[in-house]
Design an enzyme around this catalytic site. Structure first.
Site, short mmCIF file in Angstrom:
data_model
loop_
_atom_site.label_atom_id
_atom_site.label_comp_id
_atom_site.label_asym_id
_atom_site.label_seq_id
_atom_site.Cartn_x
_atom_site.Cartn_y
_atom_site.Cartn_z
N SER A 160 0.86 -1.19 0.00
CA SER A 160 0.00 0.00 0.00
C SER A 160 0.89 1.24 0.00
O SER A 160 2.08 1.16 0.33
CB SER A 160 -0.85 -0.02 1.27
OG SER A 160 -1.32 1.25 1.58
N TYR A 173 -2.51 -0.52 10.14
CA TYR A 173 -2.47 -0.92 8.73
C TYR A 173 -1.14 -0.51 8.09
O TYR A 173 -0.53 -1.28 7.34
CB TYR A 173 -3.65 -0.26 8.01
CG TYR A 173 -3.79 -0.56 6.54
CD1 TYR A 173 -4.28 -1.79 6.09
CD2 TYR A 173 -3.49 0.41 5.57
CE1 TYR A 173 -4.44 -2.04 4.74
CE2 TYR A 173 -3.65 0.16 4.22
CZ TYR A 173 -4.13 -1.07 3.80
OH TYR A 173 -4.29 -1.33 2.46
N1 LIG Z 1 -8.50 -0.24 -2.12
C1 LIG Z 1 -7.35 0.41 -2.01
O1 LIG Z 1 -7.25 1.63 -2.21
C2 LIG Z 1 -6.10 -0.35 -1.62
C3 LIG Z 1 -4.90 0.37 -1.58
C4 LIG Z 1 -3.75 -0.31 -1.23
C5 LIG Z 1 -3.78 -1.65 -0.93
N2 LIG Z 1 -4.97 -2.31 -0.97
C6 LIG Z 1 -4.93 -3.75 -0.64
O2 LIG Z 1 -5.49 -4.48 -1.70
C7 LIG Z 1 -6.02 -5.71 -1.21
C8 LIG Z 1 -7.43 -5.88 -1.71
O3 LIG Z 1 -8.27 -4.91 -1.09
P1 LIG Z 1 -9.62 -4.33 -1.73
O4 LIG Z 1 -9.40 -2.88 -1.89
O5 LIG Z 1 -10.07 -5.16 -2.87
O6 LIG Z 1 -10.59 -4.46 -0.47
P2 LIG Z 1 -11.84 -5.41 -0.23
O7 LIG Z 1 -12.26 -5.11 1.17
O8 LIG Z 1 -12.83 -5.27 -1.31
O9 LIG Z 1 -11.20 -6.87 -0.30
C9 LIG Z 1 -10.38 -7.40 0.70
C10 LIG Z 1 -10.72 -8.86 0.84
O10 LIG Z 1 -9.87 -9.44 1.84
C11 LIG Z 1 -10.66 -10.35 2.57
N3 LIG Z 1 -10.14 -10.62 3.90
C12 LIG Z 1 -9.96 -9.77 4.93
N4 LIG Z 1 -9.56 -10.45 6.00
C13 LIG Z 1 -9.48 -11.76 5.66
C14 LIG Z 1 -9.13 -12.94 6.33
N5 LIG Z 1 -8.78 -12.96 7.63
N6 LIG Z 1 -9.16 -14.10 5.65
C15 LIG Z 1 -9.52 -14.15 4.36
N7 LIG Z 1 -9.87 -13.06 3.66
C16 LIG Z 1 -9.86 -11.88 4.31
C17 LIG Z 1 -12.01 -9.66 2.67
O11 LIG Z 1 -13.03 -10.61 2.98
C18 LIG Z 1 -12.16 -9.08 1.27
O12 LIG Z 1 -12.78 -9.99 0.40
C19 LIG Z 1 -5.90 -5.63 0.33
O13 LIG Z 1 -4.73 -6.30 0.74
C20 LIG Z 1 -5.76 -4.14 0.57
O14 LIG Z 1 -5.12 -3.85 1.79
C21 LIG Z 1 -6.13 -1.70 -1.31
#
Ligand SMILES: NC(=O)c1ccc[n+]([C@@H]2O[C@H](COP(=O)([O-])OP(=O)(O)OC[C@H]3O[C@@H](n4cnc5c(N)ncnc54)[C@H](O)[C@@H]3O)[C@@H](O)[C@H]2O)c1
Length: 277
Positions: A160, A173
């Site tokens: 991130s 985080y």
């Molecule tokens: N959206 C953003 O701006 C952004 C930016 C940087 C990094 N990220 C990272 O990208 C990845 C995907 O995130 P996203 O934006 O699609 O969010 P999202 O919330 O749509 O998806 C995250 C997924 O992770 C799953 N998850 C969380 N805890 C879990 C666990 N203990 N066991 C199994 N699954 C679990 C959730 O159920 C969800 O389906 C994450 O690692 C997030 O930190 C997102």
């Protein structure tokens, strides 16, 4: 690369970013094991892939539940045989691991509505750290063993913008994602003689479930924090899910990125490069 000879395992694939990428990979011919904490979310992604005429199977699995992960790994191997691509996408922020305010003011100590650094619950920091960092480490321990020495084996972690420069408020985080960057480099070196490449992507800001309440008001308008983010993003927008596809596919493709390991690739509209002045 012959995509149709590859099998991918993707965690967090019931979420916004990874469900989109699971569909993209499947459309190239990759067989996809779709993992999500809740089976119904994984199933939803797998159903969409299958409806498009491609191959996927859903598995409900918490990334911290070792027992279930062991069984899931065995089941995936039975269902698909050797897998080549592991994407550790599960993760997310948690409000109780963040402070209320960006900077500390002494009267925060007496205000019960304010979560200051001093009143943060270390268990909540532990929870967000576990899901993001240990969830990546444990899944990798349990899946990478079968990838050792396999041609084209690649692991992609999700970092991130908060990793290199911590975001205000989100202490837990930010620390967890910093640990993922560090782990990505450590593991890249450790597996370098085994032909397993290990990299990470660091997305900028994408509007998804994990940051919905931080970035949008209940009426759908953007929060003050959103405006701040866009003001700090030289391209002046949030990322769209398909902004990630090219980078992820390049990292998966041993013909294109076969000498790339231990890298964290920012996909952020210039956020990280911008000092703010
Ligand atoms: N959206 C953003 O701006 C952004 C930016 C940087 C990094 N990220 C990272 O990208 C990845 C995907 O995130 P996203 O934006 O699609 O969010 P999202 O919330 O749509 O998806 C995250 C997924 O992770 C799953 N998850 C969380 N805890 C879990 C666990 N203990 N066991 C199994 N699954 C679990 C959730 O159920 C969800 O389906 C994450 O690692 C997030 O930190 C997102």
């Amino acid at each position: 690369m012959e995509w149709n000879k590859k099998v991918a395992v993707i965690t967090g694939a019931g979420g916004v970013l990874l469900s989109a990428y699971a569909k993209e990979l499947a459309s190239k011919g990759v067989k996809v094991a779709v993992l999500s904490r809740e089976l119904k979310h994984a199933q939803h992604t797998a159903d969409e892939i299958i409806a498009a005429g491609n191959t996927a199977r859903a598995y409900g699995c918490d990334v911290l539940d070792k027992g279930n992960l062991i069984k899931t790994e065995e089941q995936i191997y039975k269902d698909f045989g050797q897998y080549h691509i592991l994407i550790n996408g599960a993760g997310g922020n948690m409000q109780n691991a963040s402070t209320t305010n960006e900077t500390f003011a002494t009267n925060d100590l007496d205000d019960p509505k304010v979560r200051s650094f001093f009143s943060l619950d270390s268990n909540e920091i532990g929870r967000v750290f576990s899901v993001n960092f240990l969830g990546t480490l444990i899944v990798t321990q349990l899946f990478a063993k079968r990838m050792l020495g396999v041609k084209g084996a690649v692991i992609i972690n999700f970092s991130s913008m908060a990793a290199q420069c911590p975001m205000t408020k989100v202490l837990g985080y930010s620390a967890a994602k910093a640990a993922i960057d560090n782990f990505t480099k450590w593991l890249a070196v450790y597996f370098a003689q085994q032909g397993v490449r290990v990299n990470a992507v660091a997305p900028g800001f994408f509007l998804t479930n994990q940051n919905k309440t931080l970035l949008t008001n209940p009426d759908g308008s953007l929060t003050e924090r959103s405006h701040k983010i866009i003001g700090h993003t030289p391209m002046r927008r949030f990322g769209q899910v398909d902004d990630l596809f090219g980078t992820l596919s390049w990292l998966c493709d041993e013909d294109a990125s076969g000498f790339v390991t231990g890298s964290v690739i920012a996909v952020d509209g210039g956020f990280q490069a911008y000092s703010g002045v």
